[in-house]
Design an enzyme around this catalytic site. Structure first.
Site, PDB file in Angstrom:
ATOM      1  N   SER A   1      37.882 -15.273   4.913  1.00 29.66           N
ATOM      2  CA  SER A   1      37.272 -13.947   5.093  1.00 29.66           C
ATOM      3  C   SER A   1      36.787 -13.249   3.834  1.00 29.66           C
ATOM      4  CB  SER A   1      38.239 -13.027   5.821  1.00 29.66           C
ATOM      5  OG  SER A   1      38.275 -13.388   7.170  1.00 29.66           O
TER       6      SER A   1
ATOM      7  N   LYS B   1      38.682  -3.083   1.680  1.00 32.55           N
ATOM      8  CA  LYS B   1      38.692  -3.512   3.087  1.00 32.55           C
ATOM      9  C   LYS B   1      39.764  -2.727   3.847  1.00 32.55           C
ATOM     10  CE  LYS B   1      39.039  -7.877   5.735  1.00 32.55           C
ATOM     11  NZ  LYS B   1      39.368  -9.317   5.610  1.00 32.55           N
TER      12      LYS B   1
ATOM     13  N   SER C   1      35.994 -12.120   8.094  1.00 37.60           N
ATOM     14  CA  SER C   1      36.192 -10.794   8.618  1.00 37.60           C
ATOM     15  C   SER C   1      35.805  -9.683   7.650  1.00 37.60           C
ATOM     16  CB  SER C   1      37.659 -10.612   9.010  1.00 37.60           C
ATOM     17  OG  SER C   1      38.487 -10.700   7.859  1.00 37.60           O
TER      18      SER C   1
HETATM   19  N1  GLN Z   1      37.489 -16.460  10.493  1.00 38.47           N
HETATM   20  C1  GLN Z   1      38.875 -16.822  10.393  1.00 38.47           C
HETATM   21  C2  GLN Z   1      39.626 -16.260  11.571  1.00 38.47           C
HETATM   22  O1  GLN Z   1      39.005 -15.694  12.399  1.00 38.47           O
HETATM   23  C3  GLN Z   1      39.440 -16.337   9.089  1.00 38.47           C
HETATM   24  C4  GLN Z   1      39.727 -14.899   9.066  1.00 38.47           C
HETATM   25  C5  GLN Z   1      40.288 -14.411   7.757  1.00 38.47           C
HETATM   26  O2  GLN Z   1      40.249 -15.084   6.733  1.00 38.47           O
HETATM   27  N2  GLN Z   1      40.892 -13.249   7.814  1.00 38.47           N
HETATM   28  O3  GLN Z   1      40.789 -16.371  11.686  1.00 38.47           O
END
Ligand code: GLN
EC number: 6.3.5.7
Length: 501
Positions: free
Chosen positions: A179, A80, A155
């Site tokens: 994410s 990532k 994400s």
């Molecule tokens: N969807 C969550 C956010 O927008 C988690 C994101 C993540 O785990 N990086 O903060």
């Protein structure tokens, strides 16, 4: 199955070690797959063909020379783009970091290199890991291989889509609120968020430092567990790193594969179920069918209560943006990447402001504004301080629950992959994707998402949460579930269309 790309990482690793395949053959197969389908899926922001093949050649030379190699040596991986990789572009999918080539490696990048896994490239994500659909990437939209009209989660949508479309056997994600697990659930892949502090954050581009956790993305529990052990363990460069042995996740995944859960108590959180009007009936049905399988394997289901669960989402959306607003203050046009308005007519402060205006996307700006407000004098006790207090209550709820059960289960997400654009107008609708995953980040424990079936033709995930440093229990339960299935769900994903079709 005959193609190289259909094999699991553990199978590929054995083939390479025992001379049935070379790492160059394996790495080339995945690079060719990227060439063939990533024009459509768009999981990668950067592909490093030469670098990956150079590592592969080294591993092959060592094997030919009879040198000992370790787990996953020669097995390629995707990372990532929030994880810093020396000499390889790292952008966190933000314009503000476009063109930045890091001069150092994250600890987990170092460990991947030490394990001699060829790095295929860097995967797309929501900008700075803020989002649940990868639509907030500043560069491209990643498509879900199961239905290219739908999001791959976020994400870490790029890593999940890369594994789902067999462009990489395994990948790295990061999980601040879900994410790794949510993209895993909606793409039919396996994702694990390790215990906070058991995987180094050194060299992760920081989002919310008290929540960020890197972890593995794979097609099954065993591959994830092997990668988990490669990247885990104490790191003196991370002040929150836990100096304790890594939970035996590989042993647990192997034990789970025997399909015996006799004596294992699995908690179902009463308040998750009560708050499940957000969940789609098809998701609940697939989840309940999975629970039935676990019961058949001998698991006992116990209802537990976490009364503070209702506050998890609002608590997260105060803590994460607060920490983000502080972490993102460093992007000012002076140290990294983008610099706008430096024309001799603007003051330094104006240059900083113009750089941030041009470099950050809408969701990142929203979080910075929210976080700055929650931390501002006069409000900090009412918002950030309160959120920290509630976080403690949530932690206590889970600690109590884990006195009664070995692991806690839930659906990973309330809904299947949604269509592009569906949740972009209302941030709250996007935030709901992490309803079930966020509590784990708040109490700091481990959780995995294992694919359990389909709803409307789209994958559904089962989440298995463990107590802090109890990652092995989560893997064991997930692997036991996998043993009830004839095939991995990931192996039934449709073939992506080549570009332009
Ligand atoms: N969807 C969550 C956010 O927008 C988690 C994101 C993540 O785990 N990086 O903060």
């Amino acid at each position: 199955m005959s193609r190289i790309i259909d094999k699991t990482a553990a199978e590929l690793s054995a083939d390479i070690r025992e001379g049935r395949l070379t790492s160059v053959e394996v790495t080339t197969a995945f690079l060719d797959r990227i060439d063939a389908v990533d024009g459509t899926i768009k999981a990668f922001l950067h592909v490093d063909r030469e670098g990956a093949l150079a590592t592969a050649r080294e591993v092959d030379a060592d094997i030919a020379a009879g040198k000992e190699t370790f787990a996953f040596a020669g097995v390629p991986i995707a990372i990532k783009d929030v994880v810093v990789t020396k000499g390889l572009p790292t952008t966190a999918a933000s314009k503000i970091l476009e063109g930045w080539i890091p001069p150092y490696d994250a600890t987990i990048s170092e460990r991947i290199k030490a394990a001699r896994m060829p790095i295929l490239g860097k995967t797309n994500m929501d900008e700075f890991a803020m989002g649940s659909s990868t639509e907030y990437s500043a560069f491209q939209k990643t498509l879900n291989p199961w239905d290219t009209g739908r999001i791959p989660g976020g994400s870490g949508g790029g890593s999940a889509a890369a594994v789902a479309a067999k462009m990489a056997p395994v990948a790295i994600g990061t999980d601040t609120g879900g994410s790794i697990r949510q993209p895993g659930a909606v793409t039919g892949t396996f994702g694990a968020k390790p215990t906070y502090g058991s995987n180094s954050r050194y060299g992760l581009i920081a989002f919310s430092s008290s929540l960020d956790t890197p972890g593995p993305v794979a097609r099954n529990a065993l591959d994830a567990a092997i990668l988990h052990e490669i990247i885990s363990g104490y790191d003196p460069r991370d002040s929150t790193s836990i100096d304790a042995p890594v939970p035996p996740v590989v042993r647990a995944a192997r034990a789970g594969a025997n399909g015996d859960l006799a004596g294992v108590k699995l908690g179902v959180v009463k308040e998750f179920a009560e708050g499940s009007d957000a969940a789609e009936p098809g998701v609940i049905a697939a989840y309940e069918a999975a629970v039935e399988q676990l019961v058949k394997l001998g698991a006992e289901i116990v209802e537990v209560s976490c009364p503070s669960f209702t506050y998890a989402l609002p608590t997260y959306y105060l803590i994460a943006p607060s920490e983000a607003s502080s972490n993102l203050a460093r992007y000012d046009g002076v140290r990294y990447g983008l610099r706008t308005g430096d024309d001799g007519e603007h003051s330094l402060e104006e240059v900083m402001s113009l750089t941030r205006e041009a470099g950050f996307g809408p969701e990142v700006k929203r979080r910075i504004i929210l976080g700055t407000y929650a931390l501002s004098a006069g409000y900090v006790d009412a918002f950030y301080g309160k959120a920290q207090l509630v976080r403690t209550l949530i932690k206590q709820d889970f600690e109590k629950a884990f006195e009664q059960v070995d692991a806690i289960i839930s659906p990973t997400t309330p809904f299947i992959a949604f269509e592009f654009g569906e949740r972009m107008d209302d941030p709250y609708q996007m935030y709901l994707a992490d309803l079930y995953t966020i509590p784990t980040n708040l109490y700091g424990g481990p959780a995995v998402s294992v694919p359990v079936g389909l709803s409307e033709g789209m994958p559904v995930g089962l989440q298995v949460m463990g107590p802090v440093m109890g990652d092995d229990v989560a893997y064991r339960v997930a692997a036991a579930y996998e043993s009830t299935q004839d095939a991995l769900l990931a192996d039934t994903a449709p073939e992506p269309e080549p570009e332009g079709k």
